[in-house]
Write a protein that holds these residues in place. Structure first.
Motif, PDB file in Angstrom:
ATOM      1  N   GLY A   1       0.762  -1.240   0.000  1.00  0.00           N
ATOM      2  CA  GLY A   1       0.000   0.000   0.000  1.00  0.00           C
ATOM      3  C   GLY A   1       0.793   1.291   0.000  1.00  0.00           C
ATOM      4  N   ALA A   2       2.113   1.220   0.016  1.00  0.00           N
ATOM      5  CA  ALA A   2       2.915   2.449  -0.056  1.00  0.00           C
ATOM      6  C   ALA A   2       2.834   3.017  -1.474  1.00  0.00           C
ATOM      7  N   HIS A   3       2.877   4.334  -1.559  1.00  0.00           N
ATOM      8  CA  HIS A   3       2.837   5.035  -2.840  1.00  0.00           C
ATOM      9  C   HIS A   3       4.188   5.722  -3.035  1.00  0.00           C
ATOM     10  N   TYR A   4       4.960   5.254  -4.014  1.00  0.00           N
ATOM     11  CA  TYR A   4       6.279   5.823  -4.323  1.00  0.00           C
ATOM     12  C   TYR A   4       6.169   6.688  -5.567  1.00  0.00           C
ATOM     13  N   PHE A   5       6.939   7.781  -5.580  1.00  0.00           N
ATOM     14  CA  PHE A   5       6.971   8.675  -6.721  1.00  0.00           C
ATOM     15  C   PHE A   5       8.400   9.119  -7.004  1.00  0.00           C
ATOM     16  N   ALA A   6       8.784   9.063  -8.270  1.00  0.00           N
ATOM     17  CA  ALA A   6      10.012   9.724  -8.714  1.00  0.00           C
ATOM     18  C   ALA A   6       9.671  11.192  -8.878  1.00  0.00           C
TER      19      ALA A   6
ATOM     20  N   ASN B   1      13.132  16.724 -17.218  1.00  0.00           N
ATOM     21  CA  ASN B   1      13.465  15.368 -17.668  1.00  0.00           C
ATOM     22  C   ASN B   1      14.580  14.698 -16.874  1.00  0.00           C
ATOM     23  N   GLU B   2      14.791  15.141 -15.656  1.00  0.00           N
ATOM     24  CA  GLU B   2      15.817  14.571 -14.767  1.00  0.00           C
ATOM     25  C   GLU B   2      15.134  14.148 -13.472  1.00  0.00           C
ATOM     26  N   THR B   3      15.510  12.989 -12.948  1.00  0.00           N
ATOM     27  CA  THR B   3      14.994  12.577 -11.645  1.00  0.00           C
ATOM     28  C   THR B   3      15.807  13.291 -10.581  1.00  0.00           C
ATOM     29  N   VAL B   4      15.127  14.160  -9.836  1.00  0.00           N
ATOM     30  CA  VAL B   4      15.809  14.998  -8.841  1.00  0.00           C
ATOM     31  C   VAL B   4      15.609  14.494  -7.420  1.00  0.00           C
ATOM     32  N   GLY B   5      14.769  13.493  -7.253  1.00  0.00           N
ATOM     33  CA  GLY B   5      14.532  12.947  -5.924  1.00  0.00           C
ATOM     34  C   GLY B   5      13.398  11.945  -5.956  1.00  0.00           C
ATOM     35  N   TYR B   6      12.912  11.617  -4.754  1.00  0.00           N
ATOM     36  CA  TYR B   6      11.788  10.694  -4.666  1.00  0.00           C
ATOM     37  C   TYR B   6      11.061  10.914  -3.353  1.00  0.00           C
ATOM     38  N   THR B   7       9.824  10.454  -3.329  1.00  0.00           N
ATOM     39  CA  THR B   7       9.018  10.550  -2.123  1.00  0.00           C
ATOM     40  C   THR B   7       8.104   9.333  -2.059  1.00  0.00           C
ATOM     41  N   ALA B   8       7.642   9.025  -0.868  1.00  0.00           N
ATOM     42  CA  ALA B   8       6.696   7.924  -0.676  1.00  0.00           C
ATOM     43  C   ALA B   8       5.834   8.242   0.535  1.00  0.00           C
TER      44      ALA B   8
ATOM     45  N   GLU C   1      -6.358   7.926   9.064  1.00  0.00           N
ATOM     46  CA  GLU C   1      -6.286   9.229   9.729  1.00  0.00           C
ATOM     47  C   GLU C   1      -4.910   9.872   9.657  1.00  0.00           C
ATOM     48  N   ILE C   2      -3.916   9.114   9.220  1.00  0.00           N
ATOM     49  CA  ILE C   2      -2.552   9.643   9.130  1.00  0.00           C
ATOM     50  C   ILE C   2      -2.016   9.408   7.727  1.00  0.00           C
ATOM     51  N   LEU C   3      -1.559  10.478   7.098  1.00  0.00           N
ATOM     52  CA  LEU C   3      -0.802  10.378   5.871  1.00  0.00           C
ATOM     53  C   LEU C   3       0.655  10.383   6.321  1.00  0.00           C
ATOM     54  N   PHE C   4       1.276   9.206   6.294  1.00  0.00           N
ATOM     55  CA  PHE C   4       2.642   9.052   6.781  1.00  0.00           C
ATOM     56  C   PHE C   4       3.607   9.218   5.611  1.00  0.00           C
ATOM     57  N   ILE C   5       4.397  10.287   5.666  1.00  0.00           N
ATOM     58  CA  ILE C   5       5.395  10.566   4.630  1.00  0.00           C
ATOM     59  C   ILE C   5       6.639   9.766   5.003  1.00  0.00           C
ATOM     60  N   SER C   6       6.841   8.652   4.304  1.00  0.00           N
ATOM     61  CA  SER C   6       7.940   7.756   4.698  1.00  0.00           C
ATOM     62  C   SER C   6       9.256   8.092   4.011  1.00  0.00           C
ATOM     63  N   LYS C   7       9.188   8.750   2.866  1.00  0.00           N
ATOM     64  CA  LYS C   7      10.402   9.124   2.140  1.00  0.00           C
ATOM     65  C   LYS C   7      10.190  10.508   1.543  1.00  0.00           C
ATOM     66  N   LEU C   8      11.215  11.334   1.646  1.00  0.00           N
ATOM     67  CA  LEU C   8      11.145  12.672   1.056  1.00  0.00           C
ATOM     68  C   LEU C   8      12.573  13.162   0.865  1.00  0.00           C
ATOM     69  N   TYR C   9      13.100  12.946  -0.331  1.00  0.00           N
ATOM     70  CA  TYR C   9      14.506  13.220  -0.584  1.00  0.00           C
ATOM     71  C   TYR C   9      14.702  13.938  -1.912  1.00  0.00           C
ATOM     72  N   ILE C  10      15.579  14.915  -1.895  1.00  0.00           N
ATOM     73  CA  ILE C  10      15.990  15.632  -3.099  1.00  0.00           C
ATOM     74  C   ILE C  10      17.508  15.467  -3.239  1.00  0.00           C
ATOM     75  N   ARG C  11      17.961  15.203  -4.464  1.00  0.00           N
ATOM     76  CA  ARG C  11      19.403  15.073  -4.706  1.00  0.00           C
ATOM     77  C   ARG C  11      20.107  16.387  -4.352  1.00  0.00           C
ATOM     78  N   GLN C  12      21.334  16.261  -3.896  1.00  0.00           N
ATOM     79  CA  GLN C  12      22.108  17.401  -3.397  1.00  0.00           C
ATOM     80  C   GLN C  12      22.154  18.565  -4.388  1.00  0.00           C
ATOM     81  N   ASP C  13      22.393  18.288  -5.651  1.00  0.00           N
ATOM     82  CA  ASP C  13      22.520  19.347  -6.663  1.00  0.00           C
ATOM     83  C   ASP C  13      21.220  20.106  -6.914  1.00  0.00           C
ATOM     84  N   TYR C  14      20.097  19.569  -6.439  1.00  0.00           N
ATOM     85  CA  TYR C  14      18.794  20.178  -6.715  1.00  0.00           C
ATOM     86  C   TYR C  14      18.146  20.781  -5.470  1.00  0.00           C
ATOM     87  N   ARG C  15      18.841  20.753  -4.364  1.00  0.00           N
ATOM     88  CA  ARG C  15      18.289  21.363  -3.149  1.00  0.00           C
ATOM     89  C   ARG C  15      18.361  22.880  -3.262  1.00  0.00           C
TER      90      ARG C  15
END
Length: 161
Positions: A57-62, A67-74, A81-95
Motif C-alpha cells: 500500500g505504499a505510494h512511491y513517486f520519482a 526530464n531529470e529525476t531529482v529525488g523521490y518521495t513515498a 487518519e494519518i498520511l505518513f510521509i515515509s520518504k522525502l529526498y531531493i538530490r544534493q545538486d537540486y536542493r
C-alpha cells in the motif's frame, strides 16, 4: 515544474534505485556511518523491499524536473487518519530550488482532501531536515529509538502536522 511520477513495478523501482542510493549515501553516511547505511540499503531501501512496500500500500513517486529525476518521495495511509510521509529526498545538486516546497504543498492538499494529519520521522541528527519540517508547521511529537538488527539503532523523532 516538479512532476511526481508514480513508481509501481520492478522496472520503475530499478530505474529509480540509483537516485535512492546516491541520496541515501550522501545524506546518511555522515550521520550514521557507511556500515549502517549499507545495512539499511539492504534491509530498508533495496528493490525487493520497496516492491514489497508498494504491494502493501505504499505510494512511491520519482520526482522529475526538466526530464531529470531529482529525488523521490513515498507515503502511506495509516488507519485512515494519518498520511505518513515515509520518504522525502531531493538530490544534493537540486536542493534550494523550491522542490521541497512543491512537495510539501502537494502533501498538504492531499492530506486535506483525505481529512488526515501528516506525520513523518526524521533522524535526530538531521538538523537541516528538522528545521525544514518545523518551518513547514510540523511539531516533534515524540522520540523513537529502535534496534534494527546487527547492533544498529535508528534514533528518530516523530513529527506531526
Amino acid at each position: 515544474m516538479l512532476k511526481k511520477v508514480a513508481v509501481k513495478n520492478q522496472a520503475e523501482v530499478e530505474a529509480l534505485f540509483p537516485v535512492i542510493e546516491e541520496i541515501w549515501r550522501e545524506v546518511f553516511t555522515p550521520m550514521i556511518g557507511k556500515a549502517q547505511v549499507d545495512y539499511m540499503m539492504e534491509h530498508y531501501q533495496s528493490v525487493p523491499v520497496i516492491l514489497a512496500e508498494i504491494r502493501e500500500g505504499a505510494h512511491y513517486f520519482a520526482l522529475r524536473a526538466a526530464n531529470e529525476t531529482v529525488g523521490y518521495t513515498a507515503y502511506e495511509l495509516k488507519d485512515d487518519e494519518i498520511l505518513f510521509i515515509s520518504k522525502l529526498y531531493i538530490r544534493q545538486d537540486y536542493r534550494g530550488k523550491g522542490y521541497m516546497r512543491d512537495i510539501f504543498d502537494w502533501y498538504e492538499k492531499l492530506a486535506n482532501s483525505l481529512g488526515c494529519k501528516q506525520q513523518l520521522k526524521v533522524n535526530q541528527d538531521n538538523q537541516r531536515a528538522i528545521d525544514i519540517y518545523q518551518h513547514r508547521g510540523f511539531s516533534v511529537m515524540r522520540e523513537q529509538i529502535v534496534a534494527i538488527g546487527s547492533g544498529f539503532v535508528m534514533k528518530d523523532y516523530i513529527l506531526e502536522k
